[in-house]
Motif scaffolding. Structure first.
Motif, short mmCIF file in Angstrom:
data_model
loop_
_atom_site.label_atom_id
_atom_site.label_comp_id
_atom_site.label_asym_id
_atom_site.label_seq_id
_atom_site.Cartn_x
_atom_site.Cartn_y
_atom_site.Cartn_z
N THR A 1 0.68 -1.39 -0.02
CA THR A 1 -0.04 -0.03 0.04
C THR A 1 0.85 1.23 -0.21
O THR A 1 0.56 2.21 -0.69
CB THR A 1 -0.92 0.03 1.18
N ALA A 2 1.98 1.30 0.72
CA ALA A 2 2.74 2.39 0.92
C ALA A 2 3.25 2.58 -0.53
O ALA A 2 3.65 3.85 -1.18
CB ALA A 2 4.05 2.16 1.80
N SER A 3 3.63 1.49 -1.44
CA SER A 3 4.03 1.87 -2.59
C SER A 3 3.19 2.66 -3.74
O SER A 3 3.70 3.03 -4.62
CB SER A 3 4.54 0.54 -3.34
N ARG A 4 1.87 2.65 -3.34
CA ARG A 4 1.14 3.60 -3.94
C ARG A 4 1.37 4.74 -4.04
O ARG A 4 0.74 5.87 -4.77
CB ARG A 4 -0.33 3.24 -3.61
N GLU B 1 8.87 9.95 -4.31
CA GLU B 1 9.70 11.03 -4.02
C GLU B 1 9.16 11.57 -2.81
O GLU B 1 9.58 12.74 -2.26
CB GLU B 1 9.80 11.99 -5.42
N LEU B 2 7.88 11.24 -2.26
CA LEU B 2 7.17 12.08 -1.36
C LEU B 2 7.61 11.31 0.10
O LEU B 2 7.47 10.07 0.36
CB LEU B 2 5.62 11.88 -1.49
N PRO B 3 8.12 12.05 0.94
CA PRO B 3 8.30 11.50 2.28
C PRO B 3 6.89 11.10 2.94
O PRO B 3 6.03 11.47 2.46
CB PRO B 3 8.70 12.82 3.35
N LEU B 4 7.06 9.99 3.79
CA LEU B 4 5.83 9.17 4.10
C LEU B 4 5.70 9.45 5.54
O LEU B 4 6.43 9.24 6.47
CB LEU B 4 5.88 7.60 4.08
N VAL B 5 3.96 9.94 5.70
CA VAL B 5 3.56 9.93 7.31
C VAL B 5 2.46 9.15 7.37
O VAL B 5 1.47 9.15 6.68
CB VAL B 5 3.20 11.64 7.22
N VAL B 6 3.00 8.09 8.00
CA VAL B 6 1.75 7.12 8.32
C VAL B 6 1.26 7.51 9.72
O VAL B 6 1.73 7.78 10.70
CB VAL B 6 2.67 5.75 8.65
N LEU B 7 -0.17 7.15 9.52
CA LEU B 7 -1.20 7.61 10.69
C LEU B 7 -1.76 6.21 11.16
O LEU B 7 -2.22 5.51 10.37
CB LEU B 7 -2.29 8.50 10.09
N THR B 8 -1.91 6.44 12.47
CA THR B 8 -2.59 5.18 13.23
C THR B 8 -3.57 5.93 14.11
O THR B 8 -2.70 6.52 14.96
CB THR B 8 -2.00 4.04 13.72
N CYS B 9 -4.86 5.80 14.20
CA CYS B 9 -5.76 6.78 15.17
C CYS B 9 -6.61 5.42 15.74
O CYS B 9 -7.44 5.23 15.20
CB CYS B 9 -6.73 7.63 14.64
N ARG B 10 -6.31 5.09 16.99
CA ARG B 10 -6.82 3.89 17.76
C ARG B 10 -7.29 2.79 16.75
O ARG B 10 -8.30 2.38 16.73
CB ARG B 10 -8.31 4.75 18.24
N ALA B 11 -6.26 2.38 16.14
CA ALA B 11 -6.37 1.19 15.33
C ALA B 11 -5.56 0.08 15.35
O ALA B 11 -6.10 -1.15 15.20
CB ALA B 11 -6.08 1.91 13.81
N LEU B 12 -4.42 0.12 16.24
CA LEU B 12 -3.50 -0.83 16.30
C LEU B 12 -4.02 -2.10 17.07
O LEU B 12 -3.77 -3.02 16.96
CB LEU B 12 -2.06 -0.56 16.83
N GLY B 13 -4.87 -1.52 18.15
CA GLY B 13 -5.49 -2.68 19.09
C GLY B 13 -6.59 -3.63 18.29
O GLY B 13 -6.62 -4.66 18.74
N HIS B 14 -6.54 -3.24 17.16
CA HIS B 14 -7.54 -4.13 16.25
C HIS B 14 -6.88 -5.19 15.34
O HIS B 14 -7.61 -5.86 14.71
CB HIS B 14 -8.53 -3.23 15.39
N THR C 1 7.72 -3.40 10.29
CA THR C 1 7.51 -3.14 9.08
C THR C 1 7.72 -1.64 8.57
O THR C 1 8.37 -1.32 7.46
CB THR C 1 6.01 -3.49 8.43
N LEU C 2 7.23 -0.77 9.46
CA LEU C 2 7.65 0.49 9.45
C LEU C 2 9.09 0.91 9.33
O LEU C 2 9.61 1.59 8.43
CB LEU C 2 7.13 1.59 10.50
N GLY C 3 9.66 -0.05 10.21
CA GLY C 3 11.39 0.24 10.06
C GLY C 3 11.87 -0.40 8.56
O GLY C 3 12.73 0.21 7.95
N LYS C 4 11.18 -0.98 8.01
CA LYS C 4 11.74 -1.66 6.71
C LYS C 4 11.39 -0.29 5.65
O LYS C 4 12.29 -0.02 4.87
CB LYS C 4 11.03 -2.78 6.18
N LEU C 5 10.05 0.12 5.86
CA LEU C 5 9.96 1.18 4.85
C LEU C 5 10.72 2.44 5.07
O LEU C 5 11.18 3.08 4.17
CB LEU C 5 8.39 1.50 4.99
N GLU D 1 13.85 2.94 3.07
CA GLU D 1 13.68 3.22 1.54
C GLU D 1 13.37 4.42 1.22
O GLU D 1 13.67 5.22 0.43
CB GLU D 1 12.47 2.36 1.08
N ARG D 2 12.74 5.53 2.37
CA ARG D 2 12.53 6.90 2.19
C ARG D 2 12.19 7.45 3.46
O ARG D 2 12.03 6.69 4.62
CB ARG D 2 11.36 6.94 1.18
#
Length: 364
Positions: A259-262, A266-279, A291-295, A298-299
């Motif tokens: 999904t990040a590859s979409r 060239e754009l720095p990536l800002v990943v958001l999680t809002c009360r989601a990880l518990g699910h 996985t964030l560490g892997k991404l 790359e950028r």
């Protein structure tokens, strides 16, 4: 799960989540917990709030029914009285098959637009460090309404009467938040605007807010006597239709890299999680962070999290046990993480309230 356990869940909902927040839902859940027929409409293991959401959706579809008098979301103005429960009970049992269908096929979905008030300062900090446009990727996005956070207007009311404003001056979505300061904290420097070059959401069951039936269910999940939440949901969904984000169906860990590859490289990536990880499931938060560490190799990548400390930020900012108590009241810890040479650099920025109407900024 037995009927007794379902009823106990309804009692806990009334005494915990609804008490002092929603007189209508507290009353209905209390009475449902004592009624075998109504409690029996719930699927074993289901969130007790599903019963009330199903009722809300069905009364939306039949707004002339006398029950609507008790639903402020349908312009009802009668408070809880002796007729509330009998009318509710009769309404549900007459539609028992439809209630069971909703309870067995739906789940509670929360796209709480005002939670953007917590995310925005952290996203602004990330965008400033990035030095230009960023790509937003929200994991657990629902309908993706929070991906429009750069288009919302913000007004933070500080102690002493000071106000901080941010976002575009002309916008249909205006959000207000009370901003307190923790011990030793200073008022944050709020980005006036954030430049977003791409926005993508990832969810195992993304919601199409342009579909009126799906939007109606989102509204039904909001408690019927919390009108401002419903209004913001509808306004944000309408605004989103002008330029909708891309929403991807998939797993928050297994499909994260694809999904990040979409988002353009060239754009720095800002990943958001809002009360989601518990699910995500047990142990999956660790996999998510890995996985964030892997991404991040790359950028440039920042992770903005509005989550209970013990679920999210503890993975990269350990030994901060004082932050773990906030989730008990529905509050979360706002975190900002950037990876430098493979090592996460994390900060706890604030505590955020359940519905985004209050935030306590922390010293960091």
């Amino acid at each position: 799960m037995s009927l007794d356990e379902i009823k106990q869940g309804l009692r806990a909902f009334a005494a915990g989540r609804a008490a002092g927040v929603s007189p209508l839902y507290e009353h209905l859940a209390e009475r449902a917990a004592e009624d075998d027929e109504v409690a029996g409409l719930l699927t074993p293991g289901a969130d007790p709030a599903l019963l009330l959401a199903a009722a809300h959706r069905l009364i939306q579809a039949d707004p002339v029914h006398p029950l609507s008098r008790y639903y402020p979301s349908l312009s009802g103005f009668d408070g809880v009285d002796g007729g509330t429960w009998p009318t509710f009970r009769e309404f549900l049992l007459e539609r028992a098959d439809r209630v069971r269908a909703l309870v067995s096929t739906r789940e509670i979905v929360s796209n709480e637009v005002r939670r953007a008030t917590g995310l925005y300062p952290a996203v602004g900090m990330a965008a400033k460090a990035a030095g230009g446009k960023v790509g937003l990727l929200e994991v657990g996005c629902g309908a993706g309404l929070l991906l429009g956070l750069d288009r919302f207007g913000y007004r933070y009311q500080c102690a002493g009467g000071e106000q901080i404003t941010a976002g575009p001056a002309k916008t249909p979505v205006g959000l207000h938040c009370a901003l307190d300061l923790g011990e030793g904290a200073k008022l944050p420097k709020m980005a006036k605007k954030v430049a977003v070059g791409a926005r993508v959401g990832l969810d195992r069951a993304p919601i199409d807010a342009t579909d009126e039936e799906e939007l109606a269910w989102l509204e039904a999940c909001v408690w019927a006597d919390q009108l401002d939440r419903i209004r913001l949901l509808r306004v944000a969904a309408t605004a989103q239709r002008k330029d909708p984000p891309e929403l991807v169906a998939g797993d928050g860990v297994d499909d994260l890299e694809a999904t990040a590859s979409r988002i353009p490289a060239e754009l720095p990536l800002v990943v958001l999680t809002c009360r989601a990880l518990g699910h995500l499931g047990p142990g999956r938060a660790e996999d998510f962070v890995a996985t964030l560490g892997k991404l991040a190799a790359e950028r440039p990548l920042w992770w903005v999290s509005d989550e209970p400390y013990e679920v999210a930020l503890s993975q990269v900012l350990p030994l901060r046990d004082e932050l773990a108590f906030w989730g008990e009241a529905g509050s979360c810890t706002l975190g900002l993480v950037r990876w430098q040479d493979g090592v996460p650099d994390a900060a706890a920025l604030a505590h955020t309230a359940k519905y985004g109407d209050r935030m306590t900024w922390l010293a960091h």
